[in-house]
Design a protein around this motif. Sequence first.
Motif, PDB file in Angstrom:
ATOM      1  N   ALA A 228       0.833  -1.204   0.000  1.00  0.00           N
ATOM      2  CA  ALA A 228       0.000   0.000   0.000  1.00  0.00           C
ATOM      3  C   ALA A 228       0.868   1.253   0.000  1.00  0.00           C
ATOM      4  CB  ALA A 228      -0.937  -0.007   1.208  1.00  0.00           C
ATOM      5  N   ALA A 229       1.941   1.232   0.782  1.00  0.00           N
ATOM      6  CA  ALA A 229       2.846   2.379   0.814  1.00  0.00           C
ATOM      7  C   ALA A 229       3.544   2.571  -0.527  1.00  0.00           C
ATOM      8  CB  ALA A 229       3.884   2.201   1.924  1.00  0.00           C
ATOM      9  N   TYR A 230       3.915   1.464  -1.190  1.00  0.00           N
ATOM     10  CA  TYR A 230       4.578   1.576  -2.491  1.00  0.00           C
ATOM     11  C   TYR A 230       3.615   2.131  -3.536  1.00  0.00           C
ATOM     12  CZ  TYR A 230       7.893   0.542  -6.193  1.00  0.00           C
ATOM     13  OH  TYR A 230       8.774   0.654  -7.246  1.00  0.00           O
ATOM     14  N   ASP A 231       2.371   1.711  -3.478  1.00  0.00           N
ATOM     15  CA  ASP A 231       1.366   2.250  -4.392  1.00  0.00           C
ATOM     16  C   ASP A 231       1.198   3.754  -4.170  1.00  0.00           C
ATOM     17  OD1 ASP A 231      -0.843   1.823  -6.382  1.00  0.00           O
ATOM     18  OD2 ASP A 231      -2.064   2.522  -4.706  1.00  0.00           O
ATOM     19  N   ARG A 232       1.208   4.171  -2.915  1.00  0.00           N
ATOM     20  CA  ARG A 232       1.117   5.604  -2.615  1.00  0.00           C
ATOM     21  C   ARG A 232       2.344   6.340  -3.145  1.00  0.00           C
ATOM     22  NH1 ARG A 232       2.068   9.004   2.235  1.00  0.00           N
ATOM     23  NH2 ARG A 232       0.792  10.874   1.928  1.00  0.00           N
ATOM     24  N   LEU A 233       3.516   5.722  -3.030  1.00  0.00           N
ATOM     25  CA  LEU A 233       4.725   6.341  -3.563  1.00  0.00           C
ATOM     26  C   LEU A 233       4.604   6.589  -5.063  1.00  0.00           C
ATOM     27  CD1 LEU A 233       7.779   7.103  -3.036  1.00  0.00           C
ATOM     28  CD2 LEU A 233       8.293   4.785  -3.797  1.00  0.00           C
ATOM     29  N   LEU A 234       4.118   5.597  -5.799  1.00  0.00           N
ATOM     30  CA  LEU A 234       3.942   5.753  -7.246  1.00  0.00           C
ATOM     31  C   LEU A 234       2.972   6.894  -7.550  1.00  0.00           C
ATOM     32  CD1 LEU A 234       3.671   2.013  -8.370  1.00  0.00           C
ATOM     33  CD2 LEU A 234       5.681   3.508  -8.467  1.00  0.00           C
ATOM     34  N   ASN A 235       1.901   6.979  -6.790  1.00  0.00           N
ATOM     35  CA  ASN A 235       0.918   8.038  -7.014  1.00  0.00           C
ATOM     36  C   ASN A 235       1.485   9.412  -6.678  1.00  0.00           C
ATOM     37  OD1 ASN A 235      -1.188   6.367  -7.924  1.00  0.00           O
ATOM     38  ND2 ASN A 235      -1.799   5.867  -5.831  1.00  0.00           N
ATOM     39  N   LEU A 236       2.280   9.494  -5.630  1.00  0.00           N
ATOM     40  CA  LEU A 236       2.879  10.779  -5.264  1.00  0.00           C
ATOM     41  C   LEU A 236       3.863  11.253  -6.325  1.00  0.00           C
ATOM     42  CD1 LEU A 236       3.467  10.239  -1.444  1.00  0.00           C
ATOM     43  CD2 LEU A 236       1.931  11.916  -2.493  1.00  0.00           C
ATOM     44  N   TYR A 237       4.631  10.329  -6.891  1.00  0.00           N
ATOM     45  CA  TYR A 237       5.541  10.720  -7.976  1.00  0.00           C
ATOM     46  C   TYR A 237       4.758  11.167  -9.209  1.00  0.00           C
ATOM     47  CZ  TYR A 237      10.348  10.101  -6.481  1.00  0.00           C
ATOM     48  OH  TYR A 237      11.582  10.285  -5.886  1.00  0.00           O
ATOM     49  N   ALA A 238       3.638  10.511  -9.471  1.00  0.00           N
ATOM     50  CA  ALA A 238       2.796  10.950 -10.587  1.00  0.00           C
ATOM     51  C   ALA A 238       2.247  12.349 -10.316  1.00  0.00           C
ATOM     52  CB  ALA A 238       1.658   9.959 -10.799  1.00  0.00           C
ATOM     53  N   ASP A 239       1.862  12.613  -9.073  1.00  0.00           N
ATOM     54  CA  ASP A 239       1.376  13.953  -8.701  1.00  0.00           C
ATOM     55  C   ASP A 239       2.482  14.990  -8.893  1.00  0.00           C
ATOM     56  OD1 ASP A 239      -1.051  12.851  -8.009  1.00  0.00           O
ATOM     57  OD2 ASP A 239      -0.651  12.854  -5.846  1.00  0.00           O
ATOM     58  N   TYR A 240       3.698  14.640  -8.470  1.00  0.00           N
ATOM     59  CA  TYR A 240       4.811  15.580  -8.619  1.00  0.00           C
ATOM     60  C   TYR A 240       5.069  15.895 -10.095  1.00  0.00           C
ATOM     61  CZ  TYR A 240       9.520  17.078  -9.521  1.00  0.00           C
ATOM     62  OH  TYR A 240      10.595  17.750 -10.043  1.00  0.00           O
ATOM     63  N   ARG A 241       5.134  14.866 -10.915  1.00  0.00           N
ATOM     64  CA  ARG A 241       5.447  15.090 -12.331  1.00  0.00           C
ATOM     65  C   ARG A 241       4.361  15.919 -13.010  1.00  0.00           C
ATOM     66  NH1 ARG A 241       7.074   9.474 -11.750  1.00  0.00           N
ATOM     67  NH2 ARG A 241       9.352   9.374 -11.721  1.00  0.00           N
ATOM     68  N   ARG A 242       3.123  15.657 -12.656  1.00  0.00           N
ATOM     69  CA  ARG A 242       2.022  16.424 -13.237  1.00  0.00           C
ATOM     70  C   ARG A 242       2.104  17.886 -12.810  1.00  0.00           C
ATOM     71  NH1 ARG A 242      -1.387  12.762 -12.581  1.00  0.00           N
ATOM     72  NH2 ARG A 242      -1.820  13.212 -10.392  1.00  0.00           N
ATOM     73  N   ALA A 243       2.360  18.112 -11.514  1.00  0.00           N
ATOM     74  CA  ALA A 243       2.456  19.482 -11.016  1.00  0.00           C
ATOM     75  C   ALA A 243       3.675  20.195 -11.588  1.00  0.00           C
ATOM     76  CB  ALA A 243       2.508  19.466  -9.487  1.00  0.00           C
ATOM     77  N   ASN A 244       4.778  19.492 -11.699  1.00  0.00           N
ATOM     78  CA  ASN A 244       5.992  20.096 -12.232  1.00  0.00           C
ATOM     79  C   ASN A 244       5.816  20.472 -13.703  1.00  0.00           C
ATOM     80  OD1 ASN A 244       8.927  20.698 -11.793  1.00  0.00           O
ATOM     81  ND2 ASN A 244       9.155  19.179 -13.429  1.00  0.00           N
ATOM     82  N   ALA A 245       5.139  19.618 -14.473  1.00  0.00           N
ATOM     83  CA  ALA A 245       4.937  19.887 -15.895  1.00  0.00           C
ATOM     84  C   ALA A 245       4.044  21.092 -16.126  1.00  0.00           C
ATOM     85  CB  ALA A 245       4.342  18.655 -16.583  1.00  0.00           C
ATOM     86  N   THR A 246       3.140  21.360 -15.192  1.00  0.00           N
ATOM     87  CA  THR A 246       2.199  22.484 -15.343  1.00  0.00           C
ATOM     88  C   THR A 246       2.589  23.684 -14.475  1.00  0.00           C
ATOM     89  OG1 THR A 246       0.758  21.486 -13.655  1.00  0.00           O
ATOM     90  CG2 THR A 246       0.286  20.973 -15.962  1.00  0.00           C
ATOM     91  N   HIS A 247       3.822  23.628 -13.922  1.00  0.00           N
ATOM     92  CA  HIS A 247       4.374  24.725 -13.125  1.00  0.00           C
ATOM     93  C   HIS A 247       3.525  25.032 -11.890  1.00  0.00           C
ATOM     94  CE1 HIS A 247       6.567  26.343 -16.972  1.00  0.00           C
ATOM     95  NE2 HIS A 247       6.940  25.110 -16.625  1.00  0.00           N
ATOM     96  N   GLN A 248       2.918  24.010 -11.338  1.00  0.00           N
ATOM     97  CA  GLN A 248       2.185  24.162 -10.083  1.00  0.00           C
ATOM     98  C   GLN A 248       3.172  23.856  -8.944  1.00  0.00           C
ATOM     99  OE1 GLN A 248      -1.085  25.239  -9.957  1.00  0.00           O
ATOM    100  NE2 GLN A 248      -0.789  25.499 -12.173  1.00  0.00           N
ATOM    101  N   TRP A 249       3.990  24.857  -8.615  1.00  0.00           N
ATOM    102  CA  TRP A 249       5.130  24.605  -7.745  1.00  0.00           C
ATOM    103  C   TRP A 249       4.733  24.223  -6.333  1.00  0.00           C
ATOM    104  CZ3 TRP A 249       8.040  23.785 -11.436  1.00  0.00           C
ATOM    105  CH2 TRP A 249       8.226  24.662 -12.499  1.00  0.00           C
ATOM    106  N   VAL A 250       3.680  24.802  -5.821  1.00  0.00           N
ATOM    107  CA  VAL A 250       3.248  24.452  -4.468  1.00  0.00           C
ATOM    108  C   VAL A 250       2.828  22.982  -4.409  1.00  0.00           C
ATOM    109  CG1 VAL A 250       1.545  24.895  -2.657  1.00  0.00           C
ATOM    110  CG2 VAL A 250       2.562  26.814  -3.902  1.00  0.00           C
TER     111      VAL A 250
END
Length: 298
Positions: A228-250
Amino acid sequence: GMIASPWLLVALLTLAPAHNPSGGVKPTEPLGTPISAKLAQVKVNTVWVIPELRHAWVEPLTAVRKPGGGLYQLEGNIVQRDIALSVRDAVAFLKLHPDLAPGFAEGYRSHDLYFAWEDAEQPRAGPSAGLSVVVAAYAAMLDLPVLSDVALTGAVDESGKVRAVAGLSLKLDACRQAGMRTLCLPAADNVDPRDITLTVAADMRVVAIGHAEEAFFEAFGLNGPRKAAYDRLLNLYADYRRANATHQWVDARMALDDIIELCPGDLSARRLLIPLREMDMRPAAANRATAAAIGPSD
């Protein structure tokens, strides 16, 4: 001292009663399937280095579980005794600590383990394969699949502590060239996240491991003790990449903070966070607050 090569090690471990060391991540549930008499085989990526030649490479270690009774066998062109001792200590750790490696000691009583690298003629030395041996031995004994894009380096003593190794910059380059997505290395090497380039951090997770069983999280992924923690890790990295690509720095910073809370040894996340921490977030936070107050546009 030096030993003849090619060299074959067959050893029977006679070990002290189990005890619980301080530190380390304890699995919350037993892993794998019931151990049967059938053969089980896994491959775990080891990173080798020849510092004098400034050469490093990734090579799978094959581990096979077969019916027997507490023996392990190491085959290859072993030119220094320390690599044999590292295998001994890795197997000893797994047997001595059923709380950290549940199921191994029980299975080892009625099974043997065989270890070999693909290039049998390549001379080998040094203790840095210890962490790979821990993962390979545990995975083979419990018939657990290992992620093929994870590589490991680190010496391990029988308490499970991961000790420092040499040639990390060369090993890092070799892992990138081999297409690895994660490199587990010793926390004892005290790698500064700033020494990892942003390009490397974006392409590959570099994870500092302090105690051997921590590598199970990285090597087994969704098949491991903290799925479950590893699945959350994958989702958090996906969130980071999406936010970084759209310049949502916060949002990007929040995702990386959550990754580090979940996996404190993730040096890549720490490296990616550095420029975000150095940014002035007040304008971005104000823009988000204003947008939230206005609501979606027509």
